[in-house]
Scaffold this motif. Structure first.
Motif, mmCIF file in Angstrom:
data_model
loop_
_atom_site.group_PDB
_atom_site.id
_atom_site.type_symbol
_atom_site.label_atom_id
_atom_site.label_comp_id
_atom_site.label_asym_id
_atom_site.label_seq_id
_atom_site.Cartn_x
_atom_site.Cartn_y
_atom_site.Cartn_z
ATOM 1 N N GLU A 243 8.190 11.546 1.279
ATOM 2 C CA GLU A 243 8.567 10.136 1.531
ATOM 3 C C GLU A 243 8.163 9.810 3.075
ATOM 4 N N ALA A 244 8.425 10.912 3.945
ATOM 5 C CA ALA A 244 7.742 10.698 5.171
ATOM 6 C C ALA A 244 6.615 10.214 5.361
ATOM 7 N N ARG A 245 5.563 10.986 4.523
ATOM 8 C CA ARG A 245 4.418 10.829 4.513
ATOM 9 C C ARG A 245 4.116 9.360 4.303
ATOM 10 N N VAL A 246 4.548 8.506 3.126
ATOM 11 C CA VAL A 246 4.265 7.488 2.716
ATOM 12 C C VAL A 246 4.917 6.346 3.621
ATOM 13 N N GLN A 247 6.111 7.029 4.120
ATOM 14 C CA GLN A 247 6.458 5.832 5.357
ATOM 15 C C GLN A 247 5.410 5.569 6.350
ATOM 16 N N ARG A 248 4.920 6.716 6.660
ATOM 17 C CA ARG A 248 3.708 6.625 7.819
ATOM 18 C C ARG A 248 2.520 5.962 7.298
ATOM 19 N N THR A 249 2.138 6.098 6.022
ATOM 20 C CA THR A 249 0.648 5.493 5.473
ATOM 21 C C THR A 249 0.860 4.540 4.824
ATOM 22 N N GLY A 250 2.119 3.951 4.150
ATOM 23 C CA GLY A 250 2.127 2.854 3.543
ATOM 24 C C GLY A 250 1.566 3.112 2.240
ATOM 25 N N GLY A 251 1.538 4.212 1.864
ATOM 26 C CA GLY A 251 0.503 4.599 0.495
ATOM 27 C C GLY A 251 1.461 4.935 -0.748
#
Length: 255
Positions: A243-251
């Protein structure tokens, strides 16, 4: 399509075809005079079928969770996954619920058939009634943990097809679904220990077919408990990191 007669028919047909194909594949080998000396189960066709049916039942449970992870990727395409992660719902509850729903949809019919067939064929050999509970818990709880872990992986990957490639035939092979574990090379046994299906099958077959009691199964039950805790812990960590990653990438939705 869930609930349609054709879907319900397929839920019983495919596991039965797999079971029948496995049974008639190994039966000629089991009829060899040397086979019962190494594997006593081979001396009794009913016990052999019960051994394979237990494997098919457990595999149906665990592979239903592989399917649930595959279907979870569709939620990403449709945008449902993005909406779920915008809600205040517990992330762990989402992946556990998705996996539990897969069991409810995909495994219940063959489960009922297996119980009815085992009762009618009188192949169950149980030390005491409490072992039915032990067998059920050893099958259900690790399966749900397995599903939660696989579903959490899909937060990182947009392509879940690799799960089918990695966890279809290799899963049944290393876990001893259709073959006794003693017949497998040592390195495959070691790999199989990393999958909860392997230990679940040891407990299931021991409790229901070999009259094993709790003391006899303490080692596989202990290892299964460690794997289950590890899978839930891994799912929780992956969900946070993902979740932290997709918050950064919007992916979470974009392809």
């Amino acid at each position: 399509m869930f609930g349609q007669p054709l879907v319900l028919f397929s839920m019983l047909l495919w596991p039965l075809l797999t079971l029948a194909a496995t049974y008639y594949t190994v039966l000629p080998v089991m009829e060899s005079a040397a086979a019962p000396q190494r594997w006593p189960v081979a001396a009794d066709p009913r016990r052999l079928l019960a051994f394979l049916a237990a494997g098919a039942l457990a595999y149906t449970f665990f592979f239903s969770l592989v399917q649930s992870a595959w279907h979870f990727s569709f939620e990403r395409v449709s945008g449902t996954l993005e909406a779920l992660f915008l809600s205040p719902a517990s992330r762990m509850a989402l992946v556990i619920g998705n996996g539990a729903a897969a069991l409810t949809q995909n495994a219940w019919l063959f489960g009922c058939f297996a119980v009815a067939a085992a009762t009618a064929a009188d192949v169950l050999d149980v030390a005491h009634p409490g072992m039915y509970v032990v067998a059920a818990v050893a099958l259900l709880v690790p399966a749900v943990a397995w599903g939660a872990f696989l579903n959490s992986l899909l937060i990182f990957s947009r392509d879940s097809a690799f799960l089918y490639t990695l966890l279809d035939d290799p899963l049944w092979f290393v876990a001893g679904v259709r073959l006794p574990l003693f017949a497998l090379p040592v390195w495959i046994k070691v790999v199989g220990l990393a999958f909860p299906l392997t230990s679940s099958l040891v407990v299931l077959r021991g409790a229901l077919l070999d009259r094993a009691d709790l003391g006899d199964l303490v080692v596989p039950l202990g290892w299964l408990a460690l794997l289950t805790v590890g899978l839930f812990g891994g799912a929780s960590a992956l969900l946070r990191l993902g979740e932290a990653r997709v918050q950064r990438t919007g992916g979470l939705q974009v392809f």
